[in-house]
Motif scaffolding. Sequence first.
Motif, PDB file in Angstrom:
ATOM      1  N   ASP A  14      -8.944  24.919 -70.603  1.00  0.00           N
ATOM      2  CA  ASP A  14      -8.352  25.669 -71.714  1.00  0.00           C
ATOM      3  C   ASP A  14      -8.204  24.798 -72.964  1.00  0.00           C
ATOM      4  O   ASP A  14      -7.124  24.701 -73.547  1.00  0.00           O
ATOM      5  N   ASP A  43     -12.696  27.842 -70.503  1.00  0.00           N
ATOM      6  CA  ASP A  43     -12.066  28.119 -71.807  1.00  0.00           C
ATOM      7  C   ASP A  43     -12.162  26.897 -72.722  1.00  0.00           C
ATOM      8  O   ASP A  43     -11.166  26.432 -73.282  1.00  0.00           O
ATOM      9  N   ASN A  71     -13.174  32.737 -69.233  1.00  0.00           N
ATOM     10  CA  ASN A  71     -13.476  34.009 -69.877  1.00  0.00           C
ATOM     11  C   ASN A  71     -13.833  33.831 -71.354  1.00  0.00           C
ATOM     12  O   ASN A  71     -14.782  34.448 -71.853  1.00  0.00           O
ATOM     13  N   HIS A  72     -13.133  32.947 -72.062  1.00  0.00           N
ATOM     14  CA  HIS A  72     -13.444  32.763 -73.491  1.00  0.00           C
ATOM     15  C   HIS A  72     -14.863  32.241 -73.697  1.00  0.00           C
ATOM     16  O   HIS A  72     -15.528  32.614 -74.663  1.00  0.00           O
ATOM     17  N   HIS A 196     -12.069  28.648 -62.974  1.00  0.00           N
ATOM     18  CA  HIS A 196     -11.179  28.919 -64.116  1.00  0.00           C
ATOM     19  C   HIS A 196      -9.956  29.724 -63.688  1.00  0.00           C
ATOM     20  O   HIS A 196      -8.837  29.458 -64.128  1.00  0.00           O
ATOM     21  N   HIS A 237      -6.574  28.924 -67.035  1.00  0.00           N
ATOM     22  CA  HIS A 237      -6.473  30.322 -67.436  1.00  0.00           C
ATOM     23  C   HIS A 237      -5.047  30.806 -67.696  1.00  0.00           C
ATOM     24  O   HIS A 237      -4.817  31.564 -68.627  1.00  0.00           O
TER      25      HIS A 237
HETATM   26 FE   LIG Z   1      -8.939  32.005 -69.564  1.00  0.00          FE
END
Ligand SMILES: [Fe+2]
Length: 278
Positions: A14, A43, A71-72, A196, A237
């Motif tokens: 992240d 991320d 996800n990003h 993640h 995450h």
């Molecule tokens: Fe995330």
Amino acid sequence: MAAHGEGSLLAISDLHVGHPANRAVVEGLRPESPDDWLLVAGDVGDTVADIEWALTVLRRRFGTVVWVPGNHDLWTPPADPVRLRGVDRYRHLVELCRRLGVLTPEDPYPVWRGPGGPVRVAPLFLLYDHSWRPEGLDTPEAALAEAYRTGIVCTDEFLLHPDPYPTRSAWCAQRVAATERRLAEWDDLPTVLVNHWPLVREPTRILRYPIFAQWCGTEATADWHRRFHAAAVVYGHLHIPRTTWHDGVRFEEVSVGYPREWRPRPAPPTWRRILPAG
Ligand SMILES: [Fe+2]
Ligand SMILES: [Fe+2]
């Protein structure tokens, strides 16, 4: 060479380097030893250019860098000139990592032979499938409808496209099945599982909005830390960095998070040591 001769297995996630203060965090990251490995649990950034910048910096500093997508990293945001979606975008990032010499879930699982090893390091890409639902909501559709009703909807719904799969849940099912087969081929060494999203639901119980857990993982991995003999599980995450224990296995949430999240903390963000333990 610092306290840990022969190096350490370190992890962070992240990084969200679209934030200038987080770019400075990445620029400040250093190994303690030339033998250190860095696990980057997703991320990194919202655009391909940001991800390339961060992984280039880290690859120059650390002898081995292992990346899994968050996800990003898989978003197709309007501002990114790279318009690839879904599986094509993931493959594009894997190719980028190969150019940089960064390992991904598509490479053979490397073995850490330094202090705390040997362990097989398994970078995973598994997504989520709306199975972590509030009590009483029996289907993914019901969970998603409740999220829209309450206004707590993950941005993935708009920017993380599952193409060519019909849904992110279908992509998740494919990733879980293929990864399970790969992990089952190995039982010679303990593992360090890197994903993640958390592999078990418990760490999501302290989320401010419990409805958000449906975008945080899948029930399908609930026993993987036991089945695949994990010495440790690394994830991010949640932006809640901490250590928890599940069935005697150490789970490390290694996120940096956004500047507004880390600035109030007493120490500046950095990697967490996974091995050697303690
Ligand atoms: Fe995330
Ligand atoms: Fe994040």
